[in-house]
Design a protein around this motif. Structure first.
Motif, short mmCIF file in Angstrom:
data_model
loop_
_atom_site.label_atom_id
_atom_site.label_comp_id
_atom_site.label_asym_id
_atom_site.label_seq_id
_atom_site.Cartn_x
_atom_site.Cartn_y
_atom_site.Cartn_z
N VAL A 289 -10.00 37.92 29.97
CA VAL A 289 -8.98 37.13 29.29
C VAL A 289 -8.19 38.09 28.40
N ALA A 290 -6.90 38.18 28.62
CA ALA A 290 -6.07 39.10 27.83
C ALA A 290 -6.01 38.65 26.38
N ALA A 317 -1.56 29.27 29.47
CA ALA A 317 -1.03 30.36 28.66
C ALA A 317 -0.86 31.62 29.49
N GLU A 318 -1.83 31.89 30.35
CA GLU A 318 -1.77 33.08 31.19
C GLU A 318 -0.60 33.00 32.16
N THR A 319 -0.41 31.83 32.74
CA THR A 319 0.70 31.64 33.67
C THR A 319 2.04 31.83 32.97
N ARG A 322 2.65 35.53 32.02
CA ARG A 322 2.97 36.35 33.19
C ARG A 322 4.44 36.16 33.59
N LYS A 323 4.92 34.92 33.52
CA LYS A 323 6.33 34.64 33.85
C LYS A 323 7.26 35.30 32.83
N TRP A 324 6.89 35.21 31.57
CA TRP A 324 7.74 35.80 30.53
C TRP A 324 7.76 37.31 30.63
N ARG A 325 6.63 37.91 30.96
CA ARG A 325 6.59 39.36 31.10
C ARG A 325 7.43 39.81 32.30
N VAL A 439 -0.65 42.28 37.69
CA VAL A 439 -1.81 41.77 36.97
C VAL A 439 -1.85 40.27 37.13
N GLY A 440 -3.01 39.74 37.54
CA GLY A 440 -3.15 38.31 37.75
C GLY A 440 -4.18 37.71 36.82
N ALA A 441 -4.53 36.46 37.09
CA ALA A 441 -5.52 35.76 36.28
C ALA A 441 -6.87 36.46 36.36
N GLY A 442 -7.51 36.60 35.20
CA GLY A 442 -8.82 37.21 35.15
C GLY A 442 -8.83 38.70 35.44
#
Length: 452
Positions: A289-290, A317-319, A322-325, A439-442
């Protein structure tokens, strides 16, 4: 200048924040007792007050703010841990402080300007206790020194309790040397196996509450602007801090504004080892978890409301991040954060409102302003990147393996690499245009070490 409003626990209302000296804004936040890893709940005040110090620096100037957060490195829990592990107290404290700082930096929290250790201020604590005895606010008894709560007429005002109610509802140590059951310890005796210092009352160590009062006075003065911490500290810790500080230094007001964050839950329940829902910040980081995800989830709830950590919130939050990045990749930030986000933070630190503004900016494609606003909240920074830069070498590796496989028709190496990348939480896209990794989930960078 932006007008900041904060909910002051002392007055129980939201007030316009007016610093004592706009060129020297001072904030003290209670830090951890350093005997073990920081659990997830410990991160909430760190993140909340990190955002506040960012806002204060934006409004008053980066060099005009002094942020102090202490370490309690003399405590019975630390003594017990030393006895259990047969390690020195110094080693345990040094190690734990290192862990704490690493974990809090991982969730985007900047180091405070000053991070005093309680053991560095023992002489100042003894001096403060001596003054309290001389002024009739404390008394020595059987090697202890106790603060006489009835000597301070405003005792209980911060937490809204009367002394009679506190006695009736609290589990207090009924000791024969106490004049009042609510009197609390300023100094207590130590035996040969327990850390201690020489004092006018014998070999001993300070009580918990006197530590913060002495450190705050030495570093910030008799009056300063903001004192913060979790609402579990409001009583007795903060109540006792006020009493002893105002009696020791009647020329000051101690803290003008008190801020308290609510507690954390996990999936709607109080975090507890007995319920199996207790985990540390490091547990989450080690699970992939980042730190930025932890921060985002925390900031999505107003600090004065209970924060519920759920797997759904983590995933969402992760999703989102990732979209914002992806949207802000290669973009320079705007000169300033979005005015609407600044206004939200200035309204009693409404971080949830500021994140709503970020969603709006993302939907409008305002990448530069999104990046600048994220920086104010401690999001989307390079120091919080999820290892995307580390994937470039693996893109080359997979590209070369794929090119070779096209010639030999043996795709076993391509399959091996792809399986390992997917297992590490890397998204793998292969097309005519080439190989692209993300970079993906987990995501777990440690799992990629075997591929180097």
């Amino acid at each position: 200048m932006v007008e900041i409003k904060l909910h002051n626990t002392k007055t129980r209302q939201k007030e316009v924040f007016t610093p004592i000296n706009p060129e020297n804004v001072r904030m003290y936040v209670c830090g951890p007792t350093v005997y073990d890893r920081a659990h997830l709940g410990n991160a909430r005040p760190v993140i909340v007050f990190d955002v506040l110090q960012r806002l204060l620096r934006l409004v008053y100037g980066a060099e005009q703010v002094t942020y102090v957060r202490n370490f309690t490195d003399v405590d019975d829990k630390i003594n017990a841990r030393a006895a259990e592990t047969d390690r020195s107290i110094g080693d345990i404290c040094d190690e734990t402080i290192g862990w704490f700082l690493d974990d809090m930096r991982a969730v985007g929290a900047a180091d405070p300007d000053k991070m005093p250790r309680a053991t560095e201020f023992i002489p100042q604590m003894i001096t403060m206790i001596e003054g309290l005895i001389e002024s009739g606010h404390a008394y020595a008894a059987e090697g202890h020194v106790l603060f006489a709560v009835e000597s301070y007429k405003n005792y209980g005002a911060l937490s809204g309790r009367s002394i009679d109610d506190m006695i009736a509802g609290a589990r207090v140590e009924v000791a024969p040397y106490k004049r009042n059951p609510m009197d609390f310890v300023l100094w207590k005796p130590s035996d040969a196996k327990t850390p201690g210092w020489e004092s006018p009352w014998g070999y001993g160590r300070p009580g918990w509450h006197i530590e913060c009062s002495a450190m705050a006075y030495e570093l910030l003065g008799a009056s300063f602007d903001i004192h913060g911490g979790g609402n579990d500290l409001m009583f007795p810790h903060h109540e006792n801090e006020v009493a002893q500080s105002c009696c020791a230094h009647p020329e000051g007001e101690f803290a003008n504004v008190w801020l308290h964050n609510e507690m954390l839950q996990v999936e709607g329940k109080k975090m507890s080892k007995s319920l199996g829902n207790f985990f540390t910040v490091r547990d989450l980081l080690d699970q992939g978890v980042a730190g930025e995800v932890i921060r985002f989830v925390m900031l999505s709830t107003h600090y004065r409301k209970p924060m519920d950590w759920t797997e759904k919130k983590r995933s969402e939050a992760e999703t989102t991040l990732r979209k914002w990045r992806a949207l802000t990749a290669g973009i320079d930030p705007a000169a300033n954060a979005a005015p609407e986000a600044i206004a939200a933070l200035a309204d009693d630190l409404n971080t949830a409102g500021a994140i709503t503004v970020m969603h709006k900016l993302a939907s409008e494609g305002a990448a530069a302003e999104l990046l600048a606003t994220g920086a104010l909240l401690g999001l989307l920074g390079d120091d919080l990147a999820w290892g995307q830069a580390d994937l470039s070498s693996f893109e080359v590796m997979l590209t070369d393996a794929r090119a070779k496989a096209m010639e030999t028709k043996d795709f076993s190496e391509v399959d091996r690499l792809k399986t390992a990348l997917l297992d590490a939480g890397v998204e793998v896209q292969m097309s005519r245009e080439g190989v692209k990794l993300a970079v993906g989930a987990g995501f777990d960078a440690a799992k990629l070490e075997a591929l180097q």
